[in-house]
Scaffold this motif. Structure first.
Motif, PDB file in Angstrom:
ATOM      1  N   ALA A 108      25.894  42.986  38.121  1.00  0.00           N
ATOM      2  CA  ALA A 108      26.259  43.213  39.527  1.00  0.00           C
ATOM      3  C   ALA A 108      25.196  42.681  40.478  1.00  0.00           C
ATOM      4  N   ILE A 109      25.675  42.245  41.623  1.00  0.00           N
ATOM      5  CA  ILE A 109      24.810  41.666  42.661  1.00  0.00           C
ATOM      6  C   ILE A 109      25.045  42.397  43.981  1.00  0.00           C
ATOM      7  N   GLU A 110      23.941  42.797  44.623  1.00  0.00           N
ATOM      8  CA  GLU A 110      24.039  43.495  45.910  1.00  0.00           C
ATOM      9  C   GLU A 110      23.176  42.770  46.944  1.00  0.00           C
ATOM     10  N   ILE A 160      31.952  41.129  33.002  1.00  0.00           N
ATOM     11  CA  ILE A 160      32.319  41.134  34.419  1.00  0.00           C
ATOM     12  C   ILE A 160      31.106  40.764  35.267  1.00  0.00           C
ATOM     13  N   VAL A 161      31.311  39.897  36.235  1.00  0.00           N
ATOM     14  CA  VAL A 161      30.281  39.652  37.251  1.00  0.00           C
ATOM     15  C   VAL A 161      30.833  40.254  38.538  1.00  0.00           C
ATOM     16  N   ALA A 162      30.109  41.226  39.105  1.00  0.00           N
ATOM     17  CA  ALA A 162      30.583  41.910  40.314  1.00  0.00           C
ATOM     18  C   ALA A 162      29.627  41.649  41.459  1.00  0.00           C
ATOM     19  N   VAL A 163      30.191  41.494  42.645  1.00  0.00           N
ATOM     20  CA  VAL A 163      29.344  41.257  43.823  1.00  0.00           C
ATOM     21  C   VAL A 163      29.888  42.056  45.013  1.00  0.00           C
ATOM     22  N   THR A 164      28.974  42.622  45.801  1.00  0.00           N
ATOM     23  CA  THR A 164      29.385  43.382  46.990  1.00  0.00           C
ATOM     24  C   THR A 164      30.067  42.449  47.989  1.00  0.00           C
ATOM     25  N   VAL A 165      31.287  42.808  48.418  1.00  0.00           N
ATOM     26  CA  VAL A 165      31.987  41.982  49.412  1.00  0.00           C
ATOM     27  C   VAL A 165      32.033  42.676  50.784  1.00  0.00           C
ATOM     28  N   GLY A 166      31.592  43.923  50.863  1.00  0.00           N
ATOM     29  CA  GLY A 166      31.546  44.624  52.134  1.00  0.00           C
ATOM     30  C   GLY A 166      31.437  46.115  51.903  1.00  0.00           C
ATOM     31  N   LYS A 175      33.424  32.718  31.240  1.00  0.00           N
ATOM     32  CA  LYS A 175      34.408  33.538  30.510  1.00  0.00           C
ATOM     33  C   LYS A 175      34.530  34.938  31.120  1.00  0.00           C
ATOM     34  N   ALA A 176      33.534  35.329  31.883  1.00  0.00           N
ATOM     35  CA  ALA A 176      33.550  36.667  32.486  1.00  0.00           C
ATOM     36  C   ALA A 176      34.521  36.696  33.661  1.00  0.00           C
ATOM     37  N   LYS A 177      34.923  37.935  34.026  1.00  0.00           N
ATOM     38  CA  LYS A 177      35.789  38.090  35.184  1.00  0.00           C
ATOM     39  C   LYS A 177      34.891  38.257  36.411  1.00  0.00           C
ATOM     40  N   LEU A 178      35.199  37.552  37.487  1.00  0.00           N
ATOM     41  CA  LEU A 178      34.393  37.654  38.709  1.00  0.00           C
ATOM     42  C   LEU A 178      35.121  38.565  39.706  1.00  0.00           C
ATOM     43  N   VAL A 179      34.497  39.656  40.103  1.00  0.00           N
ATOM     44  CA  VAL A 179      35.188  40.612  40.984  1.00  0.00           C
ATOM     45  C   VAL A 179      34.337  41.011  42.190  1.00  0.00           C
ATOM     46  N   GLY A 180      35.011  41.433  43.244  1.00  0.00           N
ATOM     47  CA  GLY A 180      34.328  41.966  44.420  1.00  0.00           C
ATOM     48  C   GLY A 180      34.134  43.471  44.266  1.00  0.00           C
ATOM     49  N   ALA A 181      33.133  44.026  44.980  1.00  0.00           N
ATOM     50  CA  ALA A 181      32.912  45.478  44.937  1.00  0.00           C
ATOM     51  C   ALA A 181      32.659  45.987  46.347  1.00  0.00           C
TER      52      ALA A 181
END
Ligand code: KG4
Ligand code: ZN
Length: 337
Positions: free
Chosen positions: A5-7, A81-87, A111-117
């Motif tokens: 995860a990325i913030e 999963i790669v997750a990143v803060t979108v707001g 291959k990972a799923k990229l998602v917003g958090a």
């Protein structure tokens, strides 16, 4: 599953890796595999607050640095999963994080799923990091207090909630930061005010004066902090010799009174089984103690997970994954709960 995860929503750059197993129905467990944070406090301190353009540049410098640190420490870098803060957050900062997430996803983890958090869900789920964490504690009354938000939330379960009230103007953390500036304390003001308010003063009565507690008897679950900040401003103008610890203490008491009173009232009204506290202001020991003594099971994450970090973002992405919730991969500065 492993979540990277990325913030970058405000002034902290965070990357974390969380290992998460289980489901909503059967229960789940998780462990933190990595938690890296680069704080920009020193960069913004001369300005007394966060400068968005500067913050984005810092994120863009810090993210590759933290990522190299992850690689160097040879953490197992095979996220599902790669997750990143979108707001919510500062638009340039959010875009900085999203762009970087897309980059490493394309380059290393396609291959990972990229998602917003959702950053607020990160704070909301931070209670899971409390030592006594338990998910059989619903309905819960959750107080989310940060630099950008002041929200009272009724949580019926981990994935079902209603926002009972919010601030009408400034967030409580913002008020701490602004009053700290009036008291000539460095940014961020919250911890500085807590420290100053806790100072013992010989020869001065503990309760030498008070500020009116805003919205205490408003009859709803909303809050307001801009008037309190102005009250402090005028007090300091009219009393240039005022003792700063006494002012800090009076401000802190007035700021917390409506939070505590409304948590108590909501707990009674909704028959809540527990009280939860999150967000940067949750780091305040005085506020924690005031809520702890209300007598319900009380959950708050350890100090370092109250203020912004990527572990809470990984947690939010994990819960969203098992409940099937998704966020668009684009900056949403005003995203809510
Ligand atoms: O959650 P956070 O790191 O960032 C946002 O999402 O806004 O919260 C930062 C806020 C700042 O306003 C800071 O002054 C406040 O949390 N804060 C505190 C304390 N530690 C941080 N406020 C009161 N007492 C503290 N000990
Ligand atoms: Zn936050």
């Amino acid at each position: 599953m492993r979540i990277l995860a990325i913030e970058t929503s405000c002034d902290e750059t965070g990357i974390a890796i969380l290992n998460f197993q289980g489901s909503l129905e059967e229960g789940f467990s998780f462990s933190i595999e990595a938690n890296l944070l680069a704080s920009q406090i020193e960069t913004h301190r001369p300005y007394g607050g966060v400068v968005p353009g500067l913050a984005r540049r810092e994120h863009e410098r810090n993210l590759p640095m933290l990522f190299r640190e992850l690689e160097a420490k040879s953490f197992k870098l095979e996220p599902d999963i790669v997750a990143v803060t979108v707001g919510p957050g500062l638009s340039p900062c959010l875009w900085g994080g999203i762009t970087f997430a897309e980059e490493i996803h394309g380059k290393h983890f396609s291959k990972a799923k990229l998602v917003g958090a959702n950053h607020l869900e990160g704070h909301l789920y931070s209670f899971l990091l409390a030592e006594n964490a338990d998910v059989s504690v619903f309905p819960a009354i959750h107080l989310l207090v940060s630099g950008g938000h002041t929200m009272l939330i009724l949580m019926r379960s981990l994935v079902d909630w209603d926002v009972l009230g919010e601030t009408r103007d400034d967030a409580v953390g913002e008020a701490f930061d602004k009053v700290a500036r009036l008291l000539e304390l460095p940014y961020p003001g919250g911890p500085e005010i807590e420290k100053l308010a806790g100072k013992r003063m010989i020869g001065i009565r503990r309760k030498s004066f008070e500020f009116p507690a805003p919205m205490l008897h408003s009859g709803d679950y909303n809050f307001s902090y801009s008037g309190l900040k102005t009250a402090v401003l005028y007090y300091l103008r009219n009393n240039p010799r005022a003792k700063k610890p006494a002012v800090a203490r009076a401000f802190q008491e007035a700021a917390f009174a409506p939070l505590v009173a409304k948590v108590k009232r909501a707990t009674e009204e909704y028959g809540a089984k527990s009280i939860m506290l999150s967000g940067g202001v949750a780091a305040n020991r005085v506020l924690q103690e005031k809520l702890r003594v209300l007598g319900h099971p009380f959950f708050v994450a350890p100090l370092k997970y109250n203020t912004d970090n990527a572990v809470i973002i990984a947690l939010a992405a994990s819960v969203n994954q098992i409940s099937g919730k998704e966020y668009r991969l684009e900056a949403q500065p005003n995203l809510s709960l």
